[in-house]
Design a protein around this motif. Structure first.
Motif, PDB file in Angstrom:
ATOM      1  N   LEU A  20     -22.129   1.512  11.166  1.00 40.48           N
ATOM      2  CA  LEU A  20     -21.349   0.906  10.948  1.00 40.48           C
ATOM      3  C   LEU A  20     -20.369   1.575   9.442  1.00 40.48           C
ATOM      4  O   LEU A  20     -21.120   1.553   8.587  1.00 40.48           O
ATOM      5  CB  LEU A  20     -22.428  -0.245   9.468  1.00 40.48           C
ATOM      6  CG  LEU A  20     -22.344  -1.060   9.180  1.00 40.48           C
ATOM      7  CD1 LEU A  20     -21.830  -2.103  10.013  1.00 40.48           C
ATOM      8  CD2 LEU A  20     -23.482  -1.755   8.261  1.00 40.48           C
ATOM      9  N   ALA A  21     -19.384   0.826   9.896  1.00 46.10           N
ATOM     10  CA  ALA A  21     -17.936   1.270   9.048  1.00 46.10           C
ATOM     11  C   ALA A  21     -18.077   0.694   7.596  1.00 46.10           C
ATOM     12  O   ALA A  21     -18.447  -0.644   7.624  1.00 46.10           O
ATOM     13  CB  ALA A  21     -16.978   0.843   9.972  1.00 46.10           C
ATOM     14  N   MET A  22     -18.063   0.877   6.328  1.00 50.25           N
ATOM     15  CA  MET A  22     -18.093   0.243   5.058  1.00 50.25           C
ATOM     16  C   MET A  22     -16.504   0.899   4.803  1.00 50.25           C
ATOM     17  O   MET A  22     -16.495   2.487   4.713  1.00 50.25           O
ATOM     18  CB  MET A  22     -19.187   0.839   4.442  1.00 50.25           C
ATOM     19  CG  MET A  22     -18.987  -0.030   3.219  1.00 50.25           C
ATOM     20  SD  MET A  22     -20.750   1.453   2.588  1.00 50.25           S
ATOM     21  CE  MET A  22     -21.584  -0.288   2.549  1.00 50.25           C
ATOM     22  N   CYS A  23     -16.515  -0.581   3.526  1.00 53.06           N
ATOM     23  CA  CYS A  23     -15.325  -0.197   3.257  1.00 53.06           C
ATOM     24  C   CYS A  23     -14.861   0.546   2.148  1.00 53.06           C
ATOM     25  O   CYS A  23     -15.800   0.199   1.042  1.00 53.06           O
ATOM     26  CB  CYS A  23     -14.133  -0.776   2.655  1.00 53.06           C
ATOM     27  SG  CYS A  23     -12.600  -0.483   2.062  1.00 53.06           S
ATOM     28  N   ALA A  24     -14.433   2.105   1.911  1.00 52.08           N
ATOM     29  CA  ALA A  24     -15.228   3.283   0.933  1.00 52.08           C
ATOM     30  C   ALA A  24     -14.660   2.125  -0.924  1.00 52.08           C
ATOM     31  O   ALA A  24     -15.179   2.887  -1.502  1.00 52.08           O
ATOM     32  CB  ALA A  24     -14.983   4.209   0.785  1.00 52.08           C
ATOM     33  N   TRP A  25     -13.355   1.123  -0.520  1.00 50.71           N
ATOM     34  CA  TRP A  25     -13.338   0.586  -1.693  1.00 50.71           C
ATOM     35  C   TRP A  25     -13.631  -0.277  -2.026  1.00 50.71           C
ATOM     36  O   TRP A  25     -13.838  -0.644  -3.395  1.00 50.71           O
ATOM     37  CB  TRP A  25     -11.348   0.433  -1.684  1.00 50.71           C
ATOM     38  CG  TRP A  25     -10.789   1.776  -1.736  1.00 50.71           C
ATOM     39  CD1 TRP A  25      -9.983   2.106  -2.558  1.00 50.71           C
ATOM     40  CD2 TRP A  25     -10.797   2.632  -0.701  1.00 50.71           C
ATOM     41  NE1 TRP A  25      -9.766   3.386  -2.760  1.00 50.71           N
ATOM     42  CE2 TRP A  25      -9.833   3.336  -1.523  1.00 50.71           C
ATOM     43  CE3 TRP A  25     -11.484   2.839   0.451  1.00 50.71           C
ATOM     44  CZ2 TRP A  25      -9.159   5.169  -0.685  1.00 50.71           C
ATOM     45  CZ3 TRP A  25     -10.491   4.298   1.304  1.00 50.71           C
ATOM     46  CH2 TRP A  25      -9.834   4.746   0.802  1.00 50.71           C
ATOM     47  N   CYS A  26     -14.343  -1.398  -1.466  1.00 50.54           N
ATOM     48  CA  CYS A  26     -14.674  -2.923  -1.949  1.00 50.54           C
ATOM     49  C   CYS A  26     -16.042  -2.941  -1.571  1.00 50.54           C
ATOM     50  O   CYS A  26     -16.930  -3.967  -1.743  1.00 50.54           O
ATOM     51  CB  CYS A  26     -13.779  -3.714  -1.935  1.00 50.54           C
ATOM     52  SG  CYS A  26     -14.281  -4.541   0.585  1.00 50.54           S
ATOM     53  N   SER A  61      -6.654  -1.671   2.316  1.00 53.19           N
ATOM     54  CA  SER A  61      -5.248  -0.529   3.015  1.00 53.19           C
ATOM     55  C   SER A  61      -3.623  -0.817   2.154  1.00 53.19           C
ATOM     56  O   SER A  61      -3.442  -0.281   2.115  1.00 53.19           O
ATOM     57  CB  SER A  61      -5.673  -0.661   4.043  1.00 53.19           C
ATOM     58  OG  SER A  61      -4.992   0.145   5.102  1.00 53.19           O
ATOM     59  N   THR A  62      -3.909  -2.385   2.775  1.00 52.64           N
ATOM     60  CA  THR A  62      -2.719  -3.722   1.849  1.00 52.64           C
ATOM     61  C   THR A  62      -2.710  -2.874   0.913  1.00 52.64           C
ATOM     62  O   THR A  62      -1.376  -2.049   1.254  1.00 52.64           O
ATOM     63  CB  THR A  62      -2.812  -4.455   2.354  1.00 52.64           C
ATOM     64  OG1 THR A  62      -2.705  -4.776   3.617  1.00 52.64           O
ATOM     65  CG2 THR A  62      -1.159  -5.417   2.335  1.00 52.64           C
ATOM     66  N   SER A  63      -3.445  -3.241  -0.694  1.00 57.79           N
ATOM     67  CA  SER A  63      -3.437  -2.965  -1.572  1.00 57.79           C
ATOM     68  C   SER A  63      -2.818  -1.712  -1.791  1.00 57.79           C
ATOM     69  O   SER A  63      -1.722  -1.496  -2.208  1.00 57.79           O
ATOM     70  CB  SER A  63      -4.158  -3.593  -2.547  1.00 57.79           C
ATOM     71  OG  SER A  63      -5.147  -3.335  -3.634  1.00 57.79           O
ATOM     72  N   PHE A  64      -3.641  -0.610  -1.436  1.00 53.40           N
ATOM     73  CA  PHE A  64      -3.934   0.921  -1.809  1.00 53.40           C
ATOM     74  C   PHE A  64      -2.425   1.175  -0.779  1.00 53.40           C
ATOM     75  O   PHE A  64      -1.320   2.118  -2.047  1.00 53.40           O
ATOM     76  CB  PHE A  64      -4.739   1.657  -1.043  1.00 53.40           C
ATOM     77  CG  PHE A  64      -4.345   2.798  -0.950  1.00 53.40           C
ATOM     78  CD1 PHE A  64      -4.539   3.077  -2.628  1.00 53.40           C
ATOM     79  CD2 PHE A  64      -4.476   3.826  -0.324  1.00 53.40           C
ATOM     80  CE1 PHE A  64      -4.735   4.664  -2.749  1.00 53.40           C
ATOM     81  CE2 PHE A  64      -4.463   5.051  -0.469  1.00 53.40           C
ATOM     82  CZ  PHE A  64      -4.923   5.915  -2.266  1.00 53.40           C
ATOM     83  N   GLY A  65      -2.152   1.114  -0.095  1.00 46.00           N
ATOM     84  CA  GLY A  65      -0.597   1.774   0.321  1.00 46.00           C
ATOM     85  C   GLY A  65       1.045   0.671  -0.142  1.00 46.00           C
ATOM     86  O   GLY A  65       1.418   1.500  -0.564  1.00 46.00           O
ATOM     87  N   GLU A  66       0.873  -0.463  -0.737  1.00 48.86           N
ATOM     88  CA  GLU A  66       1.798  -0.689  -2.073  1.00 48.86           C
ATOM     89  C   GLU A  66       1.612  -0.131  -2.942  1.00 48.86           C
ATOM     90  O   GLU A  66       3.085   0.443  -3.330  1.00 48.86           O
ATOM     91  CB  GLU A  66       1.141  -2.628  -2.177  1.00 48.86           C
ATOM     92  CG  GLU A  66       1.232  -3.272  -0.539  1.00 48.86           C
ATOM     93  CD  GLU A  66       1.261  -4.885  -1.255  1.00 48.86           C
ATOM     94  OE1 GLU A  66       1.075  -5.298  -2.203  1.00 48.86           O
ATOM     95  OE2 GLU A  66       1.524  -5.692  -0.167  1.00 48.86           O
ATOM     96  N   ARG A  67      -0.081   0.125  -4.027  1.00 52.64           N
ATOM     97  CA  ARG A  67       0.178   0.811  -5.241  1.00 52.64           C
ATOM     98  C   ARG A  67       0.476   2.389  -4.302  1.00 52.64           C
ATOM     99  O   ARG A  67       1.272   2.774  -5.101  1.00 52.64           O
ATOM    100  CB  ARG A  67      -1.023   1.178  -5.965  1.00 52.64           C
ATOM    101  CG  ARG A  67      -1.279  -0.146  -6.237  1.00 52.64           C
ATOM    102  CD  ARG A  67      -2.265  -0.692  -6.427  1.00 52.64           C
ATOM    103  NE  ARG A  67      -3.281  -0.140  -5.574  1.00 52.64           N
ATOM    104  CZ  ARG A  67      -4.756   0.062  -5.682  1.00 52.64           C
ATOM    105  NH1 ARG A  67      -5.418  -0.388  -7.458  1.00 52.64           N
ATOM    106  NH2 ARG A  67      -5.454  -0.052  -4.787  1.00 52.64           N
TER     107      ARG A  67
END
Length: 87
Positions: A20-26, A61-67
């Protein structure tokens, strides 16, 4: 997708021996083609350490990439300023 359907999909994945893939951030999990917040009961019911594979969802990923891009630009601009000859 309702909570019972999410629970059922997580349980089916667990029973089949899948990951089960889980986002490590959210904390969202990937179910089919989407990222959803899992019911806590679903994660308690499975052997979480042997089933969870940490990943990153598109939103994080989008949020992290922008930052990261902003940070890299700021650092590069600062480094270039330090290399410029003094006037």
């Amino acid at each position: 997708m309702d909570r019972n359907k999410i629970f059922s999909r997580i349980w089916d994945l667990y029973e089949s021996g899948g990951l089960l893939a889980m986002c490590a951030w959210c904390g969202r999990v990937r179910i089919d083609d989407g990222w959803l917040f899992p019911p806590k009961a679903a994660l308690v019911a499975i052997d979480e350490p042997s089933v969870i594979s940490h990943s990153i969802c598109e939103l994080c990923s989008t949020s992290f990439g922008e930052r990261l891009s902003e940070h890299a630009y700021t650092r590069t601009a600062g480094a270039l300023e330090n290399l410029a000859p003094a006037s």
